[in-house]
Write a protein that holds these residues in place. Sequence first.
Motif, mmCIF file in Angstrom:
data_model
loop_
_atom_site.group_PDB
_atom_site.id
_atom_site.type_symbol
_atom_site.label_atom_id
_atom_site.label_comp_id
_atom_site.label_asym_id
_atom_site.label_seq_id
_atom_site.Cartn_x
_atom_site.Cartn_y
_atom_site.Cartn_z
ATOM 1 N N UNK A 64 -16.471 12.569 -5.226
ATOM 2 C CA UNK A 64 -16.472 13.098 -3.861
ATOM 3 C C UNK A 64 -16.001 12.040 -2.864
ATOM 4 N N UNK A 65 -16.471 10.800 -3.039
ATOM 5 C CA UNK A 65 -16.031 9.706 -2.165
ATOM 6 C C UNK A 65 -14.536 9.466 -2.349
ATOM 7 N N UNK A 66 -14.074 9.457 -3.596
ATOM 8 C CA UNK A 66 -12.649 9.225 -3.869
ATOM 9 C C UNK A 66 -11.784 10.313 -3.231
ATOM 10 N N UNK A 67 -12.208 11.552 -3.324
ATOM 11 C CA UNK A 67 -11.451 12.644 -2.707
ATOM 12 C C UNK A 67 -11.386 12.472 -1.190
ATOM 13 N N UNK A 68 -12.498 12.092 -0.584
ATOM 14 C CA UNK A 68 -12.515 11.925 0.862
ATOM 15 C C UNK A 68 -11.648 10.746 1.295
ATOM 16 N N UNK A 69 -11.709 9.641 0.558
ATOM 17 C CA UNK A 69 -10.888 8.474 0.888
ATOM 18 C C UNK A 69 -9.406 8.813 0.753
ATOM 19 N N UNK A 70 -9.034 9.533 -0.282
ATOM 20 C CA UNK A 70 -7.642 9.956 -0.429
ATOM 21 C C UNK A 70 -7.228 10.871 0.718
ATOM 22 N N UNK A 71 -8.110 11.755 1.129
ATOM 23 C CA UNK A 71 -7.817 12.636 2.263
ATOM 24 C C UNK A 71 -7.653 11.819 3.551
ATOM 25 N N UNK A 72 -8.456 10.761 3.707
ATOM 26 C CA UNK A 72 -8.328 9.883 4.886
ATOM 27 C C UNK A 72 -6.934 9.247 4.939
ATOM 28 N N UNK A 73 -6.501 8.693 3.812
ATOM 29 C CA UNK A 73 -5.191 8.048 3.759
ATOM 30 C C UNK A 73 -4.077 9.032 4.055
ATOM 31 N N UNK A 74 -4.152 10.206 3.457
ATOM 32 C CA UNK A 74 -3.112 11.208 3.680
ATOM 33 C C UNK A 74 -3.116 11.678 5.138
ATOM 34 N N UNK A 75 -4.290 11.844 5.734
ATOM 35 C CA UNK A 75 -4.369 12.263 7.137
ATOM 36 C C UNK A 75 -3.752 11.215 8.060
ATOM 37 N N UNK A 76 -4.024 9.938 7.796
ATOM 38 C CA UNK A 76 -3.450 8.859 8.602
ATOM 39 C C UNK A 76 -1.931 8.861 8.469
ATOM 40 N N UNK A 77 -1.445 8.875 7.235
ATOM 41 C CA UNK A 77 -0.004 8.867 6.972
ATOM 42 C C UNK A 77 0.673 10.073 7.643
ATOM 43 N N UNK A 78 0.126 11.255 7.425
ATOM 44 C CA UNK A 78 0.722 12.491 7.934
ATOM 45 C C UNK A 78 0.687 12.553 9.463
ATOM 46 N N UNK A 79 -0.416 12.115 10.062
ATOM 47 C CA UNK A 79 -0.531 12.152 11.522
ATOM 48 C C UNK A 79 0.519 11.251 12.172
ATOM 49 N N UNK A 80 0.659 10.017 11.670
ATOM 50 C CA UNK A 80 1.668 9.119 12.249
ATOM 51 C C UNK A 80 3.077 9.640 11.997
ATOM 52 N N UNK A 81 3.323 10.240 10.832
ATOM 53 C CA UNK A 81 4.612 10.844 10.546
ATOM 54 C C UNK A 81 4.941 11.907 11.600
ATOM 55 N N UNK A 82 3.969 12.759 11.909
ATOM 56 C CA UNK A 82 4.181 13.807 12.906
ATOM 57 C C UNK A 82 4.365 13.238 14.310
ATOM 58 N N UNK A 83 3.654 12.139 14.623
ATOM 59 C CA UNK A 83 3.845 11.502 15.934
ATOM 60 C C UNK A 83 5.246 10.901 16.046
ATOM 61 N N UNK A 84 5.738 10.275 14.981
ATOM 62 C CA UNK A 84 7.100 9.727 14.990
ATOM 63 C C UNK A 84 8.099 10.866 15.176
ATOM 64 N N UNK A 85 7.907 11.923 14.441
ATOM 65 C CA UNK A 85 8.824 13.072 14.516
ATOM 66 C C UNK A 85 8.851 13.678 15.920
ATOM 67 N N UNK A 86 7.709 13.689 16.601
ATOM 68 C CA UNK A 86 7.658 14.278 17.948
ATOM 69 C C UNK A 86 8.063 13.288 19.035
#
Length: 130
Positions: A64-86
Amino acid sequence: GRPAADCCPQLTVHTAGVTDDQLGAFVPGKSYMTTRMNQVTLAVTLFRCAETEKPVPAMTELEAVAQQVNADGWALWNHLFNMVRSGTFLEHCVEVKFGPLSALSPEGGCVGWFWPIEIALDGYEETLSS
């Protein structure tokens, strides 16, 4: 410097280094400023608590911790990607280079991610006296 892994959850950004990215060699009497750019490396660190109540946690707790940590990394990566795109991420920077998002080893009850981001900044003018 690198933040201590002793207070989580946390997201920190600090300056890891400032370098001079020259596009050519400095030659006295030539225009050095046309080939020089300030490069600032920002270090993004994201921690999440991974401590459990038991000395030896159950596999389901670890997963459960591993899944949440992976989700954290993906959320950070994806959010900045979307900010760059916008066009809303670091709009005052001349150039942005994203390093690899990499997992941190568990430390102090925390797990998470490290992400170096290099930005180019113009700097500022100053009046020099002789």
